[in-house]
Write a protein that holds these residues in place. Structure first.
Motif, PDB file in Angstrom:
ATOM      1  N   LEU A 126      11.032   0.467  -9.834  1.00  0.00           N
ATOM      2  CA  LEU A 126      12.330   0.949  -9.369  1.00  0.00           C
ATOM      3  C   LEU A 126      12.324   2.477  -9.318  1.00  0.00           C
ATOM      4  O   LEU A 126      12.901   3.083  -8.415  1.00  0.00           O
ATOM      5  CB  LEU A 126      13.448   0.454 -10.291  1.00  0.00           C
ATOM      6  CG  LEU A 126      14.884   0.680  -9.798  1.00  0.00           C
ATOM      7  CD1 LEU A 126      15.093   0.026  -8.435  1.00  0.00           C
ATOM      8  CD2 LEU A 126      15.890   0.144 -10.812  1.00  0.00           C
ATOM      9  N   GLY A 127      11.657   3.081 -10.283  1.00  0.00           N
ATOM     10  CA  GLY A 127      11.503   4.538 -10.254  1.00  0.00           C
ATOM     11  C   GLY A 127      10.680   4.978  -9.058  1.00  0.00           C
ATOM     12  O   GLY A 127      10.901   6.059  -8.490  1.00  0.00           O
ATOM     13  N   LEU A 128       9.754   4.121  -8.649  1.00  0.00           N
ATOM     14  CA  LEU A 128       8.897   4.429  -7.510  1.00  0.00           C
ATOM     15  C   LEU A 128       9.685   4.493  -6.206  1.00  0.00           C
ATOM     16  O   LEU A 128       9.252   5.137  -5.244  1.00  0.00           O
ATOM     17  CB  LEU A 128       7.788   3.376  -7.410  1.00  0.00           C
ATOM     18  CG  LEU A 128       6.497   3.764  -6.680  1.00  0.00           C
ATOM     19  CD1 LEU A 128       5.844   4.968  -7.333  1.00  0.00           C
ATOM     20  CD2 LEU A 128       5.536   2.577  -6.651  1.00  0.00           C
ATOM     21  N   THR A 129      10.843   3.833  -6.154  1.00  0.00           N
ATOM     22  CA  THR A 129      11.663   3.889  -4.932  1.00  0.00           C
ATOM     23  C   THR A 129      12.184   5.303  -4.679  1.00  0.00           C
ATOM     24  O   THR A 129      12.592   5.626  -3.562  1.00  0.00           O
ATOM     25  CB  THR A 129      12.864   2.923  -5.020  1.00  0.00           C
ATOM     26  OG1 THR A 129      13.705   3.294  -6.130  1.00  0.00           O
ATOM     27  CG2 THR A 129      12.406   1.491  -5.195  1.00  0.00           C
ATOM     28  N   TYR A 145       8.699  -0.188   2.361  1.00  0.00           N
ATOM     29  CA  TYR A 145       8.184  -0.387   1.002  1.00  0.00           C
ATOM     30  C   TYR A 145       9.231  -1.022   0.092  1.00  0.00           C
ATOM     31  O   TYR A 145       8.888  -1.736  -0.859  1.00  0.00           O
ATOM     32  CB  TYR A 145       7.712   0.944   0.416  1.00  0.00           C
ATOM     33  CG  TYR A 145       6.393   1.417   0.982  1.00  0.00           C
ATOM     34  CD1 TYR A 145       5.227   0.688   0.771  1.00  0.00           C
ATOM     35  CD2 TYR A 145       6.311   2.578   1.727  1.00  0.00           C
ATOM     36  CE1 TYR A 145       4.016   1.116   1.289  1.00  0.00           C
ATOM     37  CE2 TYR A 145       5.107   3.022   2.255  1.00  0.00           C
ATOM     38  CZ  TYR A 145       3.964   2.282   2.028  1.00  0.00           C
ATOM     39  OH  TYR A 145       2.760   2.706   2.546  1.00  0.00           O
ATOM     40  N   GLY A 146      10.518  -0.739   0.371  1.00  0.00           N
ATOM     41  CA  GLY A 146      11.572  -1.374  -0.413  1.00  0.00           C
ATOM     42  C   GLY A 146      11.516  -2.880  -0.292  1.00  0.00           C
ATOM     43  O   GLY A 146      11.680  -3.616  -1.280  1.00  0.00           O
ATOM     44  N   VAL A 158      15.396  -2.015  -1.717  1.00  0.00           N
ATOM     45  CA  VAL A 158      15.653  -1.423  -0.402  1.00  0.00           C
ATOM     46  C   VAL A 158      16.843  -0.472  -0.471  1.00  0.00           C
ATOM     47  O   VAL A 158      16.788   0.662   0.031  1.00  0.00           O
ATOM     48  CB  VAL A 158      15.909  -2.518   0.653  1.00  0.00           C
ATOM     49  CG1 VAL A 158      16.368  -1.888   1.965  1.00  0.00           C
ATOM     50  CG2 VAL A 158      14.654  -3.347   0.885  1.00  0.00           C
ATOM     51  N   THR A 159      17.921  -0.925  -1.108  1.00  0.00           N
ATOM     52  CA  THR A 159      19.115  -0.078  -1.236  1.00  0.00           C
ATOM     53  C   THR A 159      18.796   1.191  -2.003  1.00  0.00           C
ATOM     54  O   THR A 159      19.197   2.300  -1.603  1.00  0.00           O
ATOM     55  CB  THR A 159      20.237  -0.842  -1.958  1.00  0.00           C
ATOM     56  OG1 THR A 159      20.589  -1.989  -1.192  1.00  0.00           O
ATOM     57  CG2 THR A 159      21.463   0.048  -2.141  1.00  0.00           C
ATOM     58  N   VAL A 394       0.904   5.479  -2.099  1.00  0.00           N
ATOM     59  CA  VAL A 394       2.000   4.577  -2.460  1.00  0.00           C
ATOM     60  C   VAL A 394       1.459   3.190  -2.797  1.00  0.00           C
ATOM     61  O   VAL A 394       1.864   2.570  -3.790  1.00  0.00           O
ATOM     62  CB  VAL A 394       3.030   4.476  -1.317  1.00  0.00           C
ATOM     63  CG1 VAL A 394       4.086   3.414  -1.644  1.00  0.00           C
ATOM     64  CG2 VAL A 394       3.710   5.808  -1.075  1.00  0.00           C
ATOM     65  N   THR A 395       0.540   2.704  -1.962  1.00  0.00           N
ATOM     66  CA  THR A 395      -0.056   1.385  -2.204  1.00  0.00           C
ATOM     67  C   THR A 395      -0.752   1.329  -3.551  1.00  0.00           C
ATOM     68  O   THR A 395      -0.655   0.332  -4.278  1.00  0.00           O
ATOM     69  CB  THR A 395      -1.058   1.049  -1.077  1.00  0.00           C
ATOM     70  OG1 THR A 395      -0.388   1.127   0.190  1.00  0.00           O
ATOM     71  CG2 THR A 395      -1.625  -0.351  -1.263  1.00  0.00           C
TER      72      THR A 395
END
Length: 402
Positions: A126-129, A145-146, A158-159, A394-395
């Protein structure tokens, strides 16, 4: 609910762009801070929409997808038409360094997102978002990615990613100009003369031969036709690449690729079919309207749903990119006027998107002077090369923490 069709949305974007220009002209601090007019106009409308929706007065929906994509395609096509290989040699070492700094930024943004997530007691993914997927990646990568993270069990990824990208987009447009202005004033930087670069920009900016053979209306139609053809062919190339490889690429990449080919065929074949004066006008209009539509279309109410920990992470990203830009990137790129202008682009697409970066460059160079090197390096890296490092980084983080 008030739903505005595409034509009304376009008309509103034009009005907001003019409103932004008027506000910037009237408010001296905005001029001094080099805040782009489309950001002001679009953001004022987004704030108004958020207030009306939050107070249950009315919900306004815009039909912006097609016209936003159209102007985005047109803008990046014009960037491609300006990408002469003869001029790209000017980028040289600076372009490579800028590219490397973008990769370092992507890695650090993800480290910040994951590290603060652990400190704030939320899941690392979630921090990665609020990491590079939404900062350097922008709304497109944030949404993509979301969805991947939600498939891995991260609720509302996503949000969260889109909200972080929205905050980053606004910040990138607001702080890029002031940071560059600070560097220019602090170090008393001046633009280099075109002759000092060893290249003749006069023939790049304006093709006199083309005008001597045609009337102005025909010249404009020729340039618009070239842009439209590049956009059309580019969309098929992008769709074909995605269907063959399964790898999604931004819709504008194909159009920009075709434009680069046509520009260099024109250069090396002495065809003289590109008039950069008209193309630059189309570029300015497309960029301004795209950014105006993008800002007026963002749903600020999504930020209300962004949890406090994620807000903290985004603010940390903003502080980091400013410090990294001023103390590392600026010095690494040469600590000169071109380096300062490129910082505006670096912050623009490092927090938001390449059009943000180009808007920062536009407002800065109009105030302080031209920087051909920045106009070569920033769009090439921001639109083309950045994903070569950003996507695998990111991956990698997703795989480590999933």
């Amino acid at each position: 609910m008030l739903e505005l069709n595409a034509i009304t949305t376009l008309a509103l974007a034009c009005v907001l762009l003019l409103l932004g220009e008027a506000v910037v002209n009237k408010v001296s601090i905005l001029r001094r801070l080099c805040i782009p007019a489309p950001v002001i106009g679009g953001l004022l409308f987004a704030i108004l929409v958020a207030i009306l929706q939050s107070t249950n007065i009315i919900t306004i929906k815009l039909d912006s997808e097609f016209i936003q994509n159209f102007f985005m395609l047109a803008f990046f096509t014009t960037i491609g038409l300006g990408a002469s290989l003869k001029l790209l040699k000017l980028g040289g070492k600076v372009l490579i360094l800028y590219f490397i700094f973008c990769g370092v930024l992507a890695f650090c943004q993800n480290v910040i997102g994951v590290s603060l997530a652990k400190v704030l007691n939320i899941p690392p993914l979630l921090g990665l978002t609020a990491g590079s997927m939404s900062m350097e990646g922008g709304h497109g990568n944030a949404a993509a990615y979301g969805q991947t993270l939600e498939s891995l069990g991260v609720d509302s990824a996503v949000t969260a990613a889109l909200a972080a990208a929205t905050l980053g987009l606004v910040a990138g447009g607001l702080i890029g100009g002031p940071v560059v202005r600070f560097l220019i004033k602090k170090f008393d930087l001046k633009p280099e003369d075109a002759k000092d670069t060893g290249l003749d920009y006069s023939e790049v900016e304006y093709n006199q031969n083309l005008h001597s053979r045609m009337n102005p209306t025909t010249v404009f139609i020729v340039q618009f036709t070239i842009i439209a053809v590049c956009m059309a062919i580019g969309t098929y190339i992008g769709e074909g690449f995605t269907s063959l490889t399964g790898i999604n690429i931004p819709v504008y990449v194909g159009a920009m690729f075709v434009a680069v080919i046509i520009r260099n065929i024109s250069d090396y074949g002495n065809l003289n079919i590109i008039d950069m004066k008209i193309t630059n006008h189309v570029s300015d209009v497309s960029l301004s309207l795209f950014l105006s539509i993008a800002l007026m279309s963002i749903e600020l109410t999504e930020i209300y749903q962004l949890a406090l920990p994620l807000t903290v992470i985004v603010l940390a990203q903003i502080v980091f990119i400013v410090l990294f830009s001023v103390f590392v990137v600026f010095k690494g790129l040469g600590k000169n006027y071109d380096a300062a202008v490129m910082i505006g682009g670096f912050i623009g697409h490092g927090l938001g998107a390449t059009p943000n970066a180009m808007a920062n460059l536009d407002v800065i160079t109009k105030k302080f002077g031209a920087s051909p090197k920045a106009y070569l390096v920033v769009p090439v890296v921001g639109a083309f090369l950045i994903d070569l490092l950003g996507v695998p980084i990111v991956t990698l983080f997703i795989n480590i923490f999933s």
